[in-house]
Enzyme design. Structure first.
Site, short mmCIF file in Angstrom:
data_model
loop_
_atom_site.label_atom_id
_atom_site.label_comp_id
_atom_site.label_asym_id
_atom_site.label_seq_id
_atom_site.Cartn_x
_atom_site.Cartn_y
_atom_site.Cartn_z
N GLY A 1 0.80 -1.23 0.00
CA GLY A 1 0.00 0.00 0.00
C GLY A 1 0.82 1.27 0.00
N GLU A 2 2.07 1.22 0.47
CA GLU A 2 2.90 2.42 0.52
C GLU A 2 3.34 2.82 -0.88
OE1 GLU A 2 6.09 2.16 3.29
OE2 GLU A 2 4.94 0.96 4.71
N SER A 3 3.26 4.11 -1.17
CA SER A 3 3.59 4.60 -2.51
C SER A 3 5.06 4.39 -2.84
CB SER A 3 3.24 6.09 -2.62
OG SER A 3 3.96 6.83 -1.64
N LYS B 1 7.02 1.98 -1.82
CA LYS B 1 7.24 0.56 -2.15
C LYS B 1 6.69 0.24 -3.54
CE LYS B 1 7.39 -1.36 2.54
NZ LYS B 1 6.83 -2.36 3.48
N ILE B 2 5.54 0.83 -3.84
CA ILE B 2 4.96 0.63 -5.18
C ILE B 2 5.91 1.18 -6.24
CG2 ILE B 2 3.06 1.27 -6.69
CD1 ILE B 2 1.25 1.28 -4.27
#
Length: 1498
Positions: free
Chosen positions: A706-708, A710-711
């Site tokens: 969910g973390e941007s 990490k994405i």
């Protein structure tokens, strides 16, 4: 061709025979191989025809009509028939190729012509005549056909019509002209017809066919003419103009102009067209056809197939038959087609590189096109209107037709397909994709054909379909066969799986290629578990599905068992699972090397071990990330320090991992995690994929965090990989890929999140992605395609682990990409070690299923198959799977009904007698115990419990429990050795082999089932009890124990443990003490049997048996009786057997006596109850085997038990005789056993019921034994005349305390003191004669011991321990009797013995005076003598008056003092007070001696 036999019917020509059959039968489009049994082989075709019914066999059931029709079709070719021998005594009727026959005939004619030219053959004219007749026949045929065509053209169309007759002018004049020109040429050819350009006689007929205004009937006749020309092989590939002619025929037939008439006529013409198409491809000149022409032929045939759907059934059948024949003919030539340059092109559309050789005719291009066309037929759909809406479904009829054709193509092409990459890629990709897609959503008929197709591909091309085959099983067969699916589909899927399992090497190849590959599914294990799951029976009756699954499971088990028996290396099979000694990359394979098979097998086993560890690590990872990754290091799955690539492959290919945790790990900013992310992304192949498909494939393997940030990291890694592998030049940089990926994820959320009310439009999506491709826009069509793809189907961003995986297009593309870099499918035969590991993976479910089916099934055949499966499992289990066999035995022992703890004996007997299943289970259990006892461990407990139950029920036959004197002949007893309890153990039974093969095991079950099949057989067999005895007799229970010498140590130990525990009552329930005693005795008898059979390794197993005895005595409710009583008897039998052996071993002797002592110490009453047996045994040991008794523990135990048990009147005589014999001989009395002999002798001599002469004899022998001490003292440590003692002295056993001393004198003196003390104790017995004799024997012992060279300290020590103690004890006894009433006789008797003892004291003092006087303690010693003299003189006897000692003591004292004076020991000298205190003591003891002894003082 088969030659006629004498007396056979007249042989008719083949053509006549064909006509004869044709009149009776019609042609059928079937093609079955025909095989005839040799004893029924016809001598000729006519005879074959006359007896055709019932004479043919095929590879599957076929009725006689089909056989006749099949034969007819072959005969219609006009080809000769030859007989080809096959395996198993069968013969095959083979119909020769007409083309080859024609060439052979031509060569034969040429040779004959040459021969005639040189030898002026007289038959030359005759040969020429025959050739002319043949040519004339062809001319007549052509003339007839031309005439027929012209006649039909001129014929009035309709007799009832008012129209004028047809005139030639109404038709195409060129057509008529060509026909007439041909007619003019027919009988005047310039050369042979085979040498004439075929277009000359084909063109007129082709013109008729292609003409628009020719009636349909004429077209049909023209087609028949061409058909006849092709059949007669007037031209071949060597004929000038053959290429153009055969291609023109194709063009003419496929462009046939057919006048519209009635449907029947049209169908007739179309059927004739089909026949011509078939004959074109079968003609020898067909090899001259171009690829295009062949495709036209197939396409034209298929068009007729399509048209026939709306026409008659006959046309449709013929059209499909023709299509089938064409495919067979074309693909049968594929193995002969050479691989052309450029054929290895990666794209299927680059056909321009394939240059066919025009001289060789059609090639791979048309084969590829035709096969592609067949594959496309699988995807044909039909539109169905229902409720006003239109839906599309697959056309099942077309699919079946296509699958039949594809099967034929694969069967005929064989492994030739693998030589042509384009065709192989079509099977790998297109065909398999269709098969997997429609396999799960089609009818049972289609699924069955799909399974057959895949099986055919497996046979020929499995080296190239490794991942495809795995996908087929995973996504089709496993899912369809899962319970919950339609039963018919389940049955088809199971049948498909079983068909695969029937292939000799299938299961081993599945295991090696998939189960041992960490990046693949466990296909073999899943097959086994699926069969077990479907076969598992929970109630009656069995369904067809359960029976089918059960049969498949049995096939698999038998397959493994048979192959493991055939393996030459089975004797060296490792019984332990493979270990992972060091880190090796688990995703790296090595090719199979036949030169180093051992290394490859070990590599495969290690990979399987790695796969197990990876699965365990995955379970740990799902619970705790750190523990999971740490376990990978501990298990050597990843190196230390860790490697990012190893972690990447772990995340990529480990099934069942938590996708959320994978996503979080890959998105972590740690440097190592980023490297793992890069390696993880590089495991994907995106070449050839569009962006959204690649992204779907990527995101299906984990859950996007969910973390941007990490994405972003994850998408950057994906973008870089996709950009590097993009097949087009759409993207100019990886940043453009990254931006559009982010945009696609946002679009996915927008389109498929229900909370978003206003959805993004296509224009908005395109507008949002302007100028992202290096400042330029991406193609609008490309963005539009991406938009619609995401809108129609969402990207799974939040997939959970464990959810079903579907074979979608993206996953299929990934599979194809992986298959390009993966090692080929490994072909291998069975290896015993791998086969053992294979079965271990499905052993638990297999045993459970077999047990469940046996429990609930009622059909005899099913029960019989269960038993066969049981034996096969036992055959496998002997190679290190003992736990599996124990589990199976535990289950089947339960089915015997003998282990029901709640049933009474009557209930158990009734259940056993009336239950076929119980008797089968009993027979199978004991048969396995006989045959595979080596592999049984804990299962012995159940077997022993069943055996004991049978004994209580008295079901053990006479030949096992006790001899049947009424019915057993004397010769029968010669074959058996009977134990004391009545158990008979056959020494050898030639009917029961000892080999590993189990084929003979089933024989008795067949006989058993035949006996149980009817009630009449039971009645003939006698009563139920007799029938039960016969069944138990077949179990050969005695062999289990008498043949135990071949058992491995573990099995033997478990068997012994089970018997010992059962004898102690564990798990047993006794109704009466008699029953308990019988059971205990029976167990001990069995125990002695296996012990005696294994005496050669007694030291290996008996320590464990002794430990079991120690465990038994600690049971809470353990009772020593009768356990210990029976044990004593049995143990002494073992002891005798050990001592009787030629080379008895000291350690074995110590072990058995250790157990014997343990048993009698449990309860001292045992020595009384078993006294006769013990005395008999120890007496036999002392009389027969004393030389073999080597250990100190052995002698101690034997002599102690002899002493204790000899107290009984009934055993005294035997015991005392044994003792006297031992001591009289003296040969076997050694320093080791001397002390125990003395103790035993004292025990017998001191017995109050011992005869005087026996006691006296023993006392004399004790005294004489001093001579042995003297000899040992003089000879050092050796024991003269005793081999046993020599061995004893050379031993370093810790049990021999005396051997620790290196001083022979000290040791000998200790033994003498032991003897003296025994005689001293004998002097205290009740009987005066024995006492006095003991004192005299003691005196004699001291006298003889003078040669031992006593020192002063030894002398004083002997006096203190023996003589002084004896005098003191006798004096005390005398005083004690004096205080009793009416004890005058006893007192006087004891006084007499004391007198003798005092005399002994005096004599010994005088004998050793010199040594004693030299001691520093002589003064104290002398005071001791004086004190005892004084005590005897002043003894208070009360009312009994004075003692005789008062008269004797002064004389003895005088004697001693005189001797001391004489030797100047007692002299008056300064500084020595000996004289003074002696003088004073004499005044107190005997004042009358003062003057006589000390006149100086006076």
């Amino acid at each position: 061709m088969a030659q006629p036999q004498p007396g056979s019917p007249e042989i008719r020509p083949v053509e006549d025979l064909a006509d004869d059959v044709r009149r009776k039968l019609t042609i059928e489009h079937l093609n079955e191989p025909i095989i005839v049994e040799p004893q029924l082989l016809a001598a000729s075709l006519s005879e074959c025809h006359n007896s055709i019914v019932g004479k043919f066999l095929t590879d599957r059931p076929i009725n006689t009509t089909i056989a006749q029709k099949t034969t007819l079709r072959a005969w219609n070719t006009g080809a000769p028939v030859s007989v080809v021998p096959l395996s198993q005594g069968l013969l095959h009727l083979k119909f020769s190729n007409p083309e080859l026959m024609a060439k052979a005939n031509q060569r034969e004619e040429e040779e004959e012509e040459e021969e005639c030219d040189h030898s002026s053959c007289p038959q030359k004219k005759k040969k020429i005549t025959i050739l002319k007749r043949k040519e004339l026949g062809l001319s007549c045929m052509l003339n007839t056909e031309v005439g027929a065509v012209l006649a039909v053209i001129r014929r009035v169309p309709d007799l009832n019509s008012h129209l004028s007759p047809s005139h030639e002018e109404n038709h195409d004049s060129s057509v008529l002209h060509s026909l007439k020109s041909l007619r003019a040429l027919i009988f005047n050819p310039q050369q042979e017809w085979r040498s004439i350009d075929p277009s000359i006689y084909l063109s007129p007929f082709l013109d008729v066919i292609q003409s628009d205004d020719i009636p349909a009937s004429a077209t049909g006749v023209a087609l028949s003419a061409i058909l006849k020309i092709l059949k007669l092989e007037i031209f071949d590939e060597k004929t000038p103009g053959a290429r153009d002619a055969i291609n023109s025929v194709v063009n003419g037939i496929t462009s046939c102009r057919l006048e519209k008439t009635d449907p029947v006529s049209e169908d007739a013409v179309l059927m004739r067209v089909l026949q011509v198409l078939i004959e074109i491809m079968k003609n020898s000149a067909s090899v001259m056809l171009t690829d295009h022409a062949v495709c036209i032929v197939v396409n034209s045939c298929f068009q007729i197939v399509q048209q026939s759907a709306s026409r008659g059934d006959l046309l449709q059948r013929n059209a499909r038959y023709a299509m089938h024949e064409l495919i067979q003919t074309i693909f049968s030539r594929l193995p002969d087609i050479e691989v052309q340059h450029g054929e290895n092109s990666e794209t299927d559309t680059e056909d321009a590189d394939i240059v066919s050789n025009l001289d060789s005719g059609y090639g791979i291009r048309c084969v590829v096109d035709i096969f592609h066309f067949l594959c496309s037929l699988l995807n044909v759909v039909e539109f169905v209107e229902m409720d006003g809406s239109t839906s599309q479904t697959s056309d099942e009829d077309v699919q079946l037709f296509a699958l039949v054709l594809i099967n034929s193509a694969i069967e005929l092409s064989g492994d030739g397909i693998g030589k042509h990459p384009k065709l192989l890629r079509m099977i790998q990709d297109d065909l398999f994709h269709h098969l997997i897609h429609y396999g799960t959503c089609s009818s049972s008929l289609v699924l069955s054909m799909i399974c057959s197709t895949v099986l055919n591909i497996y046979h020929f091309l499995r080296r190239s379909i490794r991942l495809q085959l795995e996908a087929f099983f995973t996504f089709v067969l496993f899912r369809v066969a899962t319970p919950g699916i339609l039963t018919q589909l389940q049955e088809v899927a199971l049948e498909g799986i079983i068909s695969f399992c029937r292939q000799p090497t299938f299961i081993i190849e599945m295991y090696v290629n998939y189960d041992c590959d960490p990046v693949c599914q466990n296909v073999f294990e899943e097959i086994g578990k699926l069969l077990c799951k479907n076969a598992f029976l929970t109630g009656n009756p069995l369904t067809s599905l359960q029976i089918q699954a059960f049969e498949g499971l049995i096939v698999m088990i038998h397959n493994i068992a048979d192959r493991i028996d055939e393996d030459d290396n089975s004797s060296s099979i490792s019984i332990h699972p493979a270990q992972i000694p060091e880190y090796r990359p688990f995703w790296v394979e090595i090719s199979k090397n036949t030169d180093d098979l051992e290394t490859w097998v070990e590599f495969i086993r290690v990979r399987k071990a790695q796969k197990r560890k990876i699965k365990i690590a995955g379970n740990h990872f799902n619970r705790d990330e750190k523990k999971g990754l740490e376990y990978l290091k501990i298990a050597n799955i990843v190196p230390d320090p860790p490697d990012s690539k190893a972690f990447a492959f772990f995340f990529r290919y480990t099934p069942g991992l938590d996708k959320i945790m994978i996503g979080d790990y890959l998105g972590d900013p740690d440097e190592f995690n980023i490297q793992v992310l890069k390696e993880f992304t590089e495991t994907f192949e995106f070449s050839g994929l569009i962006l959204d498909t690649a992204l779907r494939t990527y995101l299906e393997t984990f859950r996007l965090p969910g973390e941007s940030q990490k994405i972003q990291r994850i998408l950057e890694a994906f973008s870089e990989r996709f950009y590097d592998q993009q097949s087009s030049e759409i993207f100019v940089s990886k940043d453009a890929v990254f931006i559009i990926c982010y945009s696609l994820i946002m679009l996915n959320t927008d389109q498929h999140n229900p909370q978003v009310k206003k959805k993004m439009t296509e224009e908005e999506f395109i507008r949002n992605n302007r100028a992202i491709n290096g400042g330029n826009d991406l193609p609008r069509e490309y963005l539009s395609e991406l938009f619609h793809s995401i809108s129609n189907k969402a990207i799974t961003l939040f997939g959970q682990s464990g959810s079903p995986i579907e074979m979608n297009p993206s996953r299929w593309v990934d599979l194809i990409n992986r298959s390009k870099v993966m090692e080929p499918f490994i072909l291998c035969n069975f290896d015993g070690r791998i086969a053992r590991d294979m079965f271990a993976s499905i052993a638990g479910p297999s045993v459970a299923s077999l047990s469940a089916i046996f429990e609930h099934a009622e059909d005899d055949e099913i029960l019989h198959e269960c038993i066969e499966g049981l034996f096969s499992i036992a055959r496998i289990a002997q190679f290190g799977l003992e736990d599996t066999l124990d589990e199976l035995l535990a289950s089947f022992c339960k089915f015997t009904t003998l282990l029901n703890p709640y049933a009474t004996a009557e209930e158990t007997l009734y259940a056993f007698s009336n239950d076929l299943k119980a008797r089968m289970a009993t027979l199978s259990v004991f048969t396995i115990a006989n045959k595979f006892g080596d592999s049984i461990r804990g299962g012995w407990r159940n077997i022993v419990d069943c055996l004991l139950k049978l004994k209580r029920l008295k079901l053990l036959p006479q030949s096992v429990v006790e001899p049947d004197t009424a019915s057993t002949s004397s010769s029968d007893f010669l074959l058996h050795s009977r134990s004391e309890s009545g158990v008979i153990f056959p020494s050898h039974d030639p009917r029961f082999g000892s080999g590993r093969q189990s084929s003979g095991l089933i024989g008795r079950f067949s006989h058993f089932l035949s006996l149980e099949s009817t009630e009449d057989s039971l009645a003939h067999a006698g009563s139920e009890f007799e029938q039960n005895l016969k069944i138990i007799q077949q179990c050969r229970i005695g062999n289990i124990f008498s043949n135990s010498s071949n058992m491995p140590d573990d099995s033997l130990l478990n068997l012994g443990r089970s018997l010992i525990f059962a004898a102690a009552g564990k798990g047993q329930k006794f109704s009466t003490p008699v029953e308990e005693e019988e059971t205990v005795g029976f167990c001990w008898e069995l125990l002695i049997t296996i012990t005696l059979a294994n005496l050669h390794r007694f030291q290996l197993f008996w320590p464990s048996f002794h430990d079991y005895l120690l465990v038994v005595v600690q049971f809470p409710l353990f009772s020593p009786c009768p356990f210990a009583e029976k044990a004593i008897v049995v143990l002494f039998r073992v002891c005798l057997k050990l001592l009787a052996s030629y080379q008895s071993q000291k350690l074995s002797e110590e072990l058995i006596f250790k157990s014997i002592n343990l048993m009698w110490k449990l309860d001292k009453e045992i020595l009384d109850t078993c006294c006769e047996c013990i005395t008999q045994s120890v007496s036999k040991i002392l009389t027969e085997y004393p030389a073999n008794l080597q250990s100190q523990l052995g002698w101690k135990s034997v002599l102690h038990l002899l002493s204790v048990t000899g107290r009984h009147p009934e055993t005294y005589d035997q015991g005392v005789e044994a003792l006297i014999m031992l001591m009289s001989d003296g040969t076997h009395v050694s320093r080791t056993n001397y002390a125990y002999c003395i103790d035993c002798a004292f025990g017998y001599a001191a017995l109050k019921n011992s005869p005087l002469e026996k006691s006296s004899k023993i006392l004399d022998l004790m005294a004489d034994s001093v001579n042995l001490l003297i000899q040992w003292y003089k000879n050092g440590f050796s024991d003269p005349g005793s081999n046993a003692s020599n061995m004893s002295n050379s031993s370093n056993s810790s049990l021999e305390d005396g051997s620790k001393s290196h001083n022979s004198f000290n040791f000998t003196m200790n033994l003498f003191i032991k003897l003296a003390e025994a005689l001293r104790k004998s002097s205290l017995v009740r009987r005066e004669e024995i006492r006095n004799h003991a004192v005299l024997a003691l005196q004699r012992s001291f006298t003889l011991a003078d040669e031992l060279e006593f020192t002063s300290s030894n002398c004083i020590n002997c006096f203190n321990l023996v003589i002084f103690a004896m005098v003191d004890d006798l004096h005390e006894k005398m005083i004690e009797y004096s205080r009793r009433e009416n004890a005058d006789r006893e007192m006087r008797s004891m006084g007499g013995t004391l007198k003798v003892a005092m005399e002994l004291l005096t004599e010994m003092f005088l004998q050793f005076l010199k040594q004693i006087s030299q001691s520093s303690g002589f003064r104290t010693f002398w005071l001791g003598i004086l004190r005892r003299m004084d005590t005897c003189m002043k003894a208070d006897l009360g009312d009994y008056g004075s003692s005789i000692l008062q008269e004797v003591v002064p004389e003895l004292l005088k004697k001693m003092i005189m001797a001391m004076k004489e030797k100047e020991i007692l002299v008056q000298k300064e500084g020595d007070d000996l004289w003074e205190f002696t003088y004073i003591q004499i005044q107190w003891i005997a004042p009358s001696l003062k003057e006589e002894l000390f006149p100086e003082e006076e």
